[in-house]
Every structure is written in C-alpha cells, then in structure tokens.
Design an enzyme around this catalytic site. Structure first.
Site, short mmCIF file in Angstrom:
data_model
loop_
_atom_site.label_atom_id
_atom_site.label_comp_id
_atom_site.label_asym_id
_atom_site.label_seq_id
_atom_site.Cartn_x
_atom_site.Cartn_y
_atom_site.Cartn_z
N ASP A 1 -4.99 -2.63 -6.39
CA ASP A 1 -4.90 -1.34 -7.09
C ASP A 1 -4.07 -1.50 -8.37
O ASP A 1 -4.38 -0.91 -9.41
CB ASP A 1 -4.24 -0.31 -6.17
CG ASP A 1 -4.91 -0.30 -4.80
OD1 ASP A 1 -6.11 -0.04 -4.75
OD2 ASP A 1 -4.23 -0.62 -3.80
N HIS B 1 -2.45 2.25 0.35
CA HIS B 1 -3.69 1.68 -0.19
C HIS B 1 -4.84 2.52 0.34
O HIS B 1 -5.49 2.19 1.33
CB HIS B 1 -3.85 0.22 0.22
CG HIS B 1 -5.22 -0.31 -0.12
ND1 HIS B 1 -5.63 -0.51 -1.40
CD2 HIS B 1 -6.28 -0.61 0.65
CE1 HIS B 1 -6.88 -0.92 -1.41
NE2 HIS B 1 -7.31 -0.99 -0.17
#
Ligand code: NAI
Length: 326
Positions: free
Chosen positions: A159, A187
């Site tokens: 990410d 996440h």
C-alpha cells in the site's frame, strides 16, 4: 561470505511465493553477500506443485542458496528460522463471512505461532503477508510467547509503494523521489494512505495537489488497487506483493536509511493513542535490525477520523477472534 541464515516461507507453492522465493534466493532481500537456507512450507495437497518450484529454483543455480528444505510440517519448516515470511493463508470461500475467514485463518496462525515459538530462533523476525494480515499477525503474536512481540509484523508496504507511485504520476516525478508517505492502520479498504507529510523531489505534496484529488481519487485508488488488479489480470497482485515483502524485510534487517516506511507493528506503547493491542500500520524507520515509530506527527481532523475508522475495523476483527484466547 557470511554464514547462511534460515529463511522460512509459507504458502511456498502459491502465486506470491513464485516471485518471492526467487527474489530472496537472488539476494534482493538480505544482500548479495548473505547466503540463505530456504525452508519452504506448504500444505500436503500442494507438495507436488512445490516440487516444481524446487526444480526451477535448482535450475537458477543461485550462488547464495546454501540449502532448501521443503516440508508440510511447520515444526520442520520453522526450525531455527531467522526470518519467516508467512504468505500462506486461507482464501475467502463462497458465502464465507469475514468472521468465518478470521476464524479459519486463526486455526492456521495459532498453529504456526506455536511452531515458531517452539522451534524458530527466538530472535526470528516475522512478516505476515497472508490476509487478513494484521489480525493474522495478532493471532500469531498471541500464540508465540517465546518470540519478541516487536519481531512480529504485518505487511502494508505494498500500500505504501502504491501510494508513492500514484503521487509520482500525479506530480510528475519518479516514485523514488517521493518520501514520507504513511499508511495507517489495516491492510484493507479502511487503510488510510496519508500524504500530509509527503514530499516529492523535496517539495510538499499536500499543497501541490487539490483536496478533491487527494480525498476522492488518490485515497480510494490506493485502497482499492488490489481489486483493480484482480479485475485486469484475473488474479490478485503477486509480483508487487512479493516485491513489497522483500522491501519490508530488507529495510527491517539492513535499515531504511532514514526513509519512512509503513509496517504493521504491535501497537503497545505507540505514541499516537491507538488501542494498544492491535497490529497497526504506522510510519516507521528501521536501523540495526529494529524498527521505531516516527513520532510527533500532527494529524488534522480528517486524518484523525480516517485513522479512527481503520482502528475500529481492527478492533472488530480482534473481537471476532477473541474466543480463541479465552
Ligand atoms: P495463493 O492462493 O496463490 O497461494 C497461497 C498458498 O498458501 C497456496 O499454495 C496454499 O496451498 C498455501 N497454504 C494455505 N494454507 C497453508 C498453510 N496452513 N501452511 C502453508 N501454506 C498454506 O495466494 P497468493 O496470491 O500467493 O496470496 C497469499 C496471501 O497473501 C493471500 O492471503 C493474499 O490475500 C495475501 N496478500 C497480501 C497482501 C498484503 O499486502 N498484505 C498483498 C497481496 C496478497
């Protein structure tokens, strides 16, 4: 040449590992002078496929590979492991609720936590990649009393890297010129990719981009990038996930050289008032094999709200697995 270190990888016949194992073997993770013994865990139905991976690994004739140990027994695969990358997990099946998924994975990560605790090097550094990564890592932490809780982490580096790439595209610089990005929290689609402190080629990003782009384009793009890749490729991100795992471990082991990275770490003692019993992604720097949270960052009302949402999701995930630890 240094003495070999033992690197365990689970889910070794899966998609991510098909890239990850070869990157580790080539020296991308621990450096070009660090031999590795690869200890590869799979479940019995995938042992045949793993044999194929082993044949390909052999055919690469990597100079740094000092041994390969395939196994379907975590007690064997984690024996004396110095690093463990836990990629294998249970995917969500048809009709499966998130709480069922958490429980199914709980069964894997309690067993693997105990095996690591009993058999790995007590200093073993663990990265959980398999989803739901943060809560799987929390389950592992609670199941591995002999490991240092600071040495159990979960992956938000993909990410983080996705955020750097989106910013670079937007402001017209190279992604390596983007610094001080932060991914807070889980996440998952509640993660908060925060550009409040980010710079691109040394200049602040936040004032260079429109508020509308930041909130309505950048954040959802990063949050939903995984789904976009599945739609385009017909399979989930694997090479970029493997790359993120390599970079997470490399920076942890060899230092992030002052750069901020994002890592899911145990929140106990964190300087931001986050619930102290979660695996939460923070801004991190690494040095001498240890991580530190970057402290003292001001967060505006928008950031506080985004961080609260991802914290609440992690609290709900913890609630769903609470029965396992009664
Ligand atoms: P995959 O399905 O191709 O491979 C998973 C492998 O794990 C399979 O070979 C399976 O046999 C194995 N496995 C299942 N249970 C196991 C166990 N108990 N012990 C050892 N091996 C076991 O999946 P892929 O694409 O490699 O992804 C793996 C995981 O990584 C998934 O949970 C995925 O959602 C997650 N992921 C996480 C990311 C992150 O940023 N944290 C990014 C991308 C994927």
């Amino acid at each position: 040449m240094k003495a070999p270190v033992r690197v365990a990888v689970t889910g070794a016949a899966g998609q991510i590992s098909y890239s990850l194992i070869f990157r580790i073997a080539s020296g991308s993770m621990l450096g070009p002078d660090q031999p590795v013994i690869l200890q590869l865990l799979e479940i019995p139905p995938a042992m045949n496929a793993l044999q194929g991976v082993l044949m390909e690994l052999k055919d690469c004739a990597f100079p740094l590979v000092a041994g390969v140990i395939p196994s379907d027994d975590p007690n064997v695969a984690f024996k004396d492991a110095d690093f463990a990358l836990l990629v294998g997990s249970r995917p969500r099946g048809p009709g499966m609720e998130r709480s069922d998924l958490l429980k199914a994975n709980g069964a894997i990560f309690t067993v693997q936590g105990k095996a690591l605790s009993d058999h790995a090097n007590p200093d073993c550094r663990v990265l959980v990649v398999g989803n739901p990564a943060n809560t799987n890592a929390l389950i592992l932490l609670k199941s591995a009393p002999k490991l240092n809780p600071r040495h159990i982490t979960s992956m938000t580096r993909l990410d983080h890297n996705r955020s750097m790439a989106q910013i670079a595209d937007k402001v017209g610089c190279h992604s390596s010129d983007v610094e001080q990005v932060v991914v807070w929290g889980n996440h998952s689609s509640t993660q908060y990719p925060d550009i409040s402190y980010a710079t691109a080629a040394g200049k602040p990003v936040r004032t260079a981009v429109a508020d509308d782009w930041y909130k309505n384009d950048f954040i959802p793009t990063v949050q939903k990038r995984g789904a976009a890749i599945i739609k385009a490729r017909g399979a989930s991100s694997a090479a970029s996930a493997a790359n993120a795992a390599v970079e997470h471990m490399r920076d942890w082991a060899l230092g992030s050289k002052g750069q901020w990275v994002s890592m899911g770490v145990y929140s106990k003692g964190n300087p931001y008032g986050i619930d102290e019993d979660l695996m939460f992604s923070f801004p991190i720097t690494c040095e001498h094999g240890e991580w530190q949270i970057v402290g003292g960052l001001d967060r505006d009302a928008f950031s506080m709200d985004m961080i609260k949402k991802t914290e609440q999701e992690l609290q709900a995930e913890r609630e769903a697995i609470a029965d396992m630890f009664k």
